[in-house]
Design a protein around this motif. Structure first.
Motif, PDB file in Angstrom:
ATOM      1  N   ALA A  91       0.847  -1.205   0.000  1.00 40.00           N
ATOM      2  CA  ALA A  91       0.000   0.000   0.000  1.00 40.00           C
ATOM      3  C   ALA A  91       0.875   1.245   0.000  1.00 40.00           C
ATOM      4  N   LYS A  92       0.318   2.319  -0.537  1.00 39.41           N
ATOM      5  CA  LYS A  92       1.027   3.608  -0.588  1.00 39.41           C
ATOM      6  C   LYS A  92       0.012   4.727  -0.342  1.00 39.41           C
ATOM      7  N   PHE A  93       0.441   5.689   0.472  1.00 37.25           N
ATOM      8  CA  PHE A  93      -0.353   6.897   0.677  1.00 37.25           C
ATOM      9  C   PHE A  93       0.175   7.994  -0.240  1.00 37.25           C
ATOM     10  N   LEU A  94      -0.737   8.797  -0.742  1.00 38.35           N
ATOM     11  CA  LEU A  94      -0.314   9.855  -1.651  1.00 38.35           C
ATOM     12  C   LEU A  94       0.444  10.954  -0.912  1.00 38.35           C
ATOM     13  N   HIS A  95       0.164  11.141   0.386  1.00 42.30           N
ATOM     14  CA  HIS A  95       0.904  12.147   1.143  1.00 42.30           C
ATOM     15  C   HIS A  95       2.252  11.620   1.612  1.00 42.30           C
ATOM     16  N   LEU A  96       2.498  10.314   1.450  1.00 36.73           N
ATOM     17  CA  LEU A  96       3.812   9.705   1.736  1.00 36.73           C
ATOM     18  C   LEU A  96       4.233   8.939   0.486  1.00 36.73           C
ATOM     19  N   LYS A  97       4.680   9.683  -0.538  1.00 32.80           N
ATOM     20  CA  LYS A  97       4.872   9.083  -1.848  1.00 32.80           C
ATOM     21  C   LYS A  97       5.973   8.022  -1.859  1.00 32.80           C
ATOM     22  N   ASN A  98       6.984   8.204  -1.074  1.00 31.77           N
ATOM     23  CA  ASN A  98       8.145   7.317  -1.166  1.00 31.77           C
ATOM     24  C   ASN A  98       8.116   6.176  -0.153  1.00 31.77           C
ATOM     25  N   LYS A  99       7.055   6.068   0.613  1.00 31.17           N
ATOM     26  CA  LYS A  99       7.009   5.032   1.644  1.00 31.17           C
ATOM     27  C   LYS A  99       6.102   3.889   1.204  1.00 31.17           C
ATOM     28  N   ILE A 100       6.608   2.657   1.316  1.00 29.17           N
ATOM     29  CA  ILE A 100       5.860   1.446   0.948  1.00 29.17           C
ATOM     30  C   ILE A 100       5.404   0.759   2.233  1.00 29.17           C
ATOM     31  N   PHE A 101       4.114   0.425   2.311  1.00 27.44           N
ATOM     32  CA  PHE A 101       3.552  -0.273   3.463  1.00 27.44           C
ATOM     33  C   PHE A 101       3.256  -1.711   3.051  1.00 27.44           C
ATOM     34  N   THR A 102       3.916  -2.618   3.713  1.00 25.10           N
ATOM     35  CA  THR A 102       3.619  -4.039   3.482  1.00 25.10           C
ATOM     36  C   THR A 102       2.818  -4.634   4.631  1.00 25.10           C
ATOM     37  N   ASP A 103       2.848  -4.001   5.784  1.00 23.48           N
ATOM     38  CA  ASP A 103       2.072  -4.424   6.944  1.00 23.48           C
ATOM     39  C   ASP A 103       0.827  -3.544   7.028  1.00 23.48           C
ATOM     40  N   PHE A 104      -0.340  -4.156   6.908  1.00 21.75           N
ATOM     41  CA  PHE A 104      -1.567  -3.372   6.876  1.00 21.75           C
ATOM     42  C   PHE A 104      -1.966  -2.862   8.252  1.00 21.75           C
ATOM     43  N   ASN A 105      -1.345  -3.366   9.293  1.00 23.26           N
ATOM     44  CA  ASN A 105      -1.541  -2.759  10.614  1.00 23.26           C
ATOM     45  C   ASN A 105      -0.916  -1.366  10.653  1.00 23.26           C
ATOM     46  N   GLU A 106       0.215  -1.217   9.942  1.00 31.03           N
ATOM     47  CA  GLU A 106       0.840   0.105   9.833  1.00 31.03           C
ATOM     48  C   GLU A 106      -0.042   1.055   9.012  1.00 31.03           C
ATOM     49  N   VAL A 107      -0.723   0.480   8.027  1.00 30.46           N
ATOM     50  CA  VAL A 107      -1.651   1.294   7.245  1.00 30.46           C
ATOM     51  C   VAL A 107      -2.760   1.820   8.136  1.00 30.46           C
ATOM     52  N   LEU A 108      -3.296   0.963   8.988  1.00 32.39           N
ATOM     53  CA  LEU A 108      -4.359   1.365   9.910  1.00 32.39           C
ATOM     54  C   LEU A 108      -3.879   2.493  10.827  1.00 32.39           C
ATOM     55  N   LYS A 109      -2.658   2.361  11.369  1.00 36.86           N
ATOM     56  CA  LYS A 109      -2.128   3.398  12.265  1.00 36.86           C
ATOM     57  C   LYS A 109      -1.918   4.722  11.526  1.00 36.86           C
ATOM     58  N   GLU A 110      -1.456   4.623  10.284  1.00 38.27           N
ATOM     59  CA  GLU A 110      -1.231   5.856   9.511  1.00 38.27           C
ATOM     60  C   GLU A 110      -2.558   6.558   9.208  1.00 38.27           C
ATOM     61  N   ILE A 111      -3.619   5.775   8.938  1.00 35.07           N
ATOM     62  CA  ILE A 111      -4.936   6.377   8.705  1.00 35.07           C
ATOM     63  C   ILE A 111      -5.411   7.099   9.958  1.00 35.07           C
ATOM     64  N   GLU A 112      -5.253   6.462  11.117  1.00 41.09           N
ATOM     65  CA  GLU A 112      -5.662   7.102  12.367  1.00 41.09           C
ATOM     66  C   GLU A 112      -4.848   8.364  12.637  1.00 41.09           C
ATOM     67  N   HIS A 113      -3.531   8.263  12.409  1.00 40.75           N
ATOM     68  CA  HIS A 113      -2.664   9.411  12.662  1.00 40.75           C
ATOM     69  C   HIS A 113      -3.002  10.584  11.738  1.00 40.75           C
TER      70      HIS A 113
END
Length: 736
Positions: A91-113
């Motif tokens: 997964a990739k966030f558009l506001h974090l263009k260069n960061k790759i998320f392979t753990d979807f728990n990290e995706v959940l935390k980034e959405i909350e943050h």
């Protein structure tokens, strides 16, 4: 046709920073009440748990979710530099263009943050969307927008108008005519009470872009089923109604995987709804959404392409209106000064590019002031306005002093005509004020190009207005003095030899001859009045501005005022100020028995008509100093009538001459001393006061909002140009 969805994803990335709502991209908007199962539907489509969960409102920002199918041999999205060559999903966030998320728990935390960073910690909502891309070998190409759930009652420290704010946010997305609406409703509630379907009906009354989803089929009451609802017999939905089975909260706590949940969902559908199992479930929903979205994009793309091209031209014009960055400030300042001076003069001359069509302005209004406002005002001033017959008679008597008048005094005519001429001064000065106001107003009508520069540099605009205002103010005194002198010149010398005035005076002379010739020579006493009517043609423009063709009916009276010399011829004495104009008999006045020489003709005070009695009585004492002279009403004698008529006609004749001269000379004076002087000296004044090295930086400092708008317009133009290239890459073969 599957290539159309990635195109829309690219367009969403392009318009992420400038706002995708301006271009109205095709997308699927997920709408539902709070805790209706929206997040579970999205997680089922992705195959991963990555959305925040909890009690109360959890989704507080729009989440633009782009699902991108990336097989292992995909070379467009996989990269060795990013380490995604052999990954099954990331997964990739558009506001974090260069960061790759392979753990979807990290995706959940980034959405909350990210949600707390923008929307705060008080359970409030925010309109700014968050973009998340999920690359996987198990998803279909889809673009969905997850919105906050509909709520009715504020919870905790939520604002009181939370319901209205959520409705406003939802409407901003579903009112886009290019969006598909995914209305999520739990099966535990009656479909007729669905808030999601109600909102969808408001913006899509025909139901052409609404798809209904019923969640939590496994939680329906025992003995009930959803066959009638899923078949559309209760509430028909054109695009269909799809039923789903979500993971329970216990399943989530036990870390039940999405794969297992999908298997259990299919088993439940085959067991409870065997005839409908193939047309329900998460897998079928994903394929249906993909098919609907592709066909919808295909239908919207031609119009989208046209809109993008139109907006490109609009923003190019907008960016051009804001101007380029200033490189050479000295040159720019001179250009603006020259442009303003030229536009100002062109507005006066009527040669401006953008001519006003709604109202008169510039030189046209100045012309209107001269010939309509000023001209009509002078024409409305009657030569005898404010003068009564008694005023004229009183002036004649006051001009003779203590001696009875033998002739009409010249002083009375000059006194009265000067009094009338002075009345032309105020309208003339008011004309200058109106022209000055219009020249001040021209600053705001100097063309759109100059106006844009004025908005761009507000300090320069203020200085230019100050210089022009100061120049106009400097020219007011000399212009006023000149106009006052024009009136003073007319007052300085009453030219009774003026050709036009001489004709009128000759006419009066003819009238006076008739008085003398019709008096019978053998009568020494005043005879009874005999009146006859005689038509006497007047010179042009003498009486009330009448035309030369009109005639004046003159009342002539025959009086026996000439003493016979034995032969019957009158002795005429020519010693009056109108010697050559008004021949009168010598004894006409000597034997005049008119009321002028009677005691009652003498002006008296109110108290003087009563015999003076006891000075200490109740009678009001006579005050000869403070009380005004009172002329008792009486019938005027023939001579008094004739004298007043002569003065009135002469005043009219001379007043019309002076008025014509003033009406012609005042506009010329205003043009020379005010308008033309400002036109000739405007640019030099601006250069003298503004072109100073120590002030250039200050004058050319841009206003903050103009700089901000230029940046926004430039960003939008860049996004539109990139989107035009992306759309242009689509071939006709992609539509089928």
């Amino acid at each position: 046709m599957e290539q159309l969805i990635p195109v829309i994803n690219k367009l969403q990335d392009v318009f992420h920073t400038v706002g995708a709502d301006t271009i109205q991209l095709p997308q699927i908007v997920v709408v539902g009440t709070q805790s209706s199962g929206k997040s579970s539907v999205l997680e089922g489509l992705v195959g991963r748990t990555f959305l925040p969960r909890g009690t109360g409102i959890v989704t507080r920002r729009p989440l633009v979710l782009q699902l991108i199918y990336t097989p292992l041999d995909d070379k467009e999205h996989r990269s060795a530099d990013e380490g995604t060559l052999h990954l099954e999903e990331w997964a990739k966030f558009l506001h974090l263009k260069n960061k790759i998320f392979t753990d979807f728990n990290e995706v959940l935390k980034e959405i909350e943050h990210e949600t707390e960073r923008v929307a705060g910690h008080n359970k409030g909502i925010a309109h700014e969307p968050m973009n998340l891309k999920v690359y996987s070998t198990k998803v279909v190409n889809l673009t969905l927008v997850d919105l906050p759930g509909i709520t009715k009652v504020p919870v905790g420290d939520q604002p009181e108008d939370i319901e209205a704010k959520i409705y406003e946010l939802i409407f901003s997305f579903i009112s886009n005519p290019n969006s598909l609406i995914l209305a999520v409703t739990p099966a535990t509630t009656d479909l007729a009470t669905s808030e999601a379907l109600k909102l969808a009906r408001e913006v899509d009354p025909e139901g052409r872009r609404t798809l209904a989803v019923m969640t939590k089929l496994d939680l329906m009451d025992a003995g009930t089923d959803a066959i009638d609802v899923l078949c559309g017999r209760v509430i028909p939905v054109k695009l269909g109604i799809i039923g789903l089975v979500n993971r329970s909260q216990k399943d989530i706590q036990n870390n039940k995987s999405i794969e297992e949940a999908l298997k259990d969902e299919m088993s439940f559908l085959q067991r409870r709804y065997p005839t409908l199992a193939t047309r329900n479930g998460t897998a079928y929903l994903g394929k249906t959404l993909q098919r609907l979205l592709m066909h919808h994009i295909r239908d919207c793309l031609p119009e989208l392409k046209t809109r993008v091209n139109l907006m490109v031209s609009q923003f190019q014009a907008l960016l051009h209106s804001y101007g380029d960055q200033v490189k050479d400030k000295s040159q720019t300042l001179l250009q603006i000064i020259t442009k303003f001076a030229s536009s100002y003069c062109a507005t006066i001359e009527g040669t401006a590019r953008n001519i006003e069509t709604t109202e008169l302005c510039g030189g046209a209004r100045i012309c209107y002031i001269f010939h309509e406002t000023f001209g009509r005002t002078l024409d409305s001033i009657h030569p005898l306005s404010g003068l009564t017959t008694l005023d004229i008679l009183t002036a004649i008597r006051n001009a003779t002093g203590p001696r009875p008048a033998l002739f009409v005094p010249e002083v009375s005519f000059e006194l009265l005509v000067k009094r009338q001429i002075r009345r032309l001064e105020d309208p003339s000065l008011r004309c200058i004020e109106l022209v000055h106001e219009e020249m001040q107003r021209i600053i705001q009508h100097c063309g759109t190009e100059v106006q844009q520069e004025m908005l761009r540099f507000p300090k320069l605009h203020e200085k230019i207005v100050d210089v022009v205002t100061s120049l106009l103010r400097q020219r007011l005194p000399p212009t006023n003095v000149m106009v006052e002198n024009l009136v003073a010149i007319e007052l300085a010398y009453i030219n009774t030899k003026h050709p036009d005035f001489h004709r009128e005076a000759s006419l009066v002379s003819t009238l006076m001859h008739t008085h003398v010739e019709e008096a019978p020579a053998h009568k020494l006493q005043p005879s009874k009045q005999s009146t006859k009517k005689q038509t006497v043609p007047y010179p042009p423009g003498i009486v009330n501005g009448d035309s030369p063709s009109k005639e004046i009916r003159v009342q002539k009276t025959s009086m026996s005022l000439v003493e016979s010399n034995g032969v019957g011829a009158p002795n005429v004495v020519q010693t009056n100020w109108l010697t050559n104009l008004l021949p009168v008999g010598r004894d006409e006045f000597a034997n005049d028995t008119s009321a002028e020489n009677t005691p009652t003709a003498t002006p008296t005070h109110h108290a003087a008509s009563t015999p003076l009695q006891n000075p200490f009585g109740h009678q009001k004492p006579v005050n000869l100093l403070s009380e005004a002279v009172h002329q008792p009403e009486r019938k005027l004698s023939e001579r008094e009538k004739r004298d007043c008529e002569v003065i009135e006609r002469l005043i009219k004749a001379y007043f019309y001459i002076v008025r014509k001269s003033i009406q012609d000379s005042v506009p010329k004076a205003v043009m020379h001393f005010l308008v033309n002087h400002v036109k000739d000296n405007l640019q030099s004044e601006l250069v003298t006061h503004l072109y100073r090295p120590d002030q250039i930086d200050l004058l050319l400092s841009e206003s903050e909002h103009i700089a901000q708008r230029r940046k926004e317009a430039a960003d939008m133009l860049e996004a539109l140009q990139r989107s035009s290239v992306i759309i242009g890459e689509i071939r006709e073969t992609h539509f089928w």
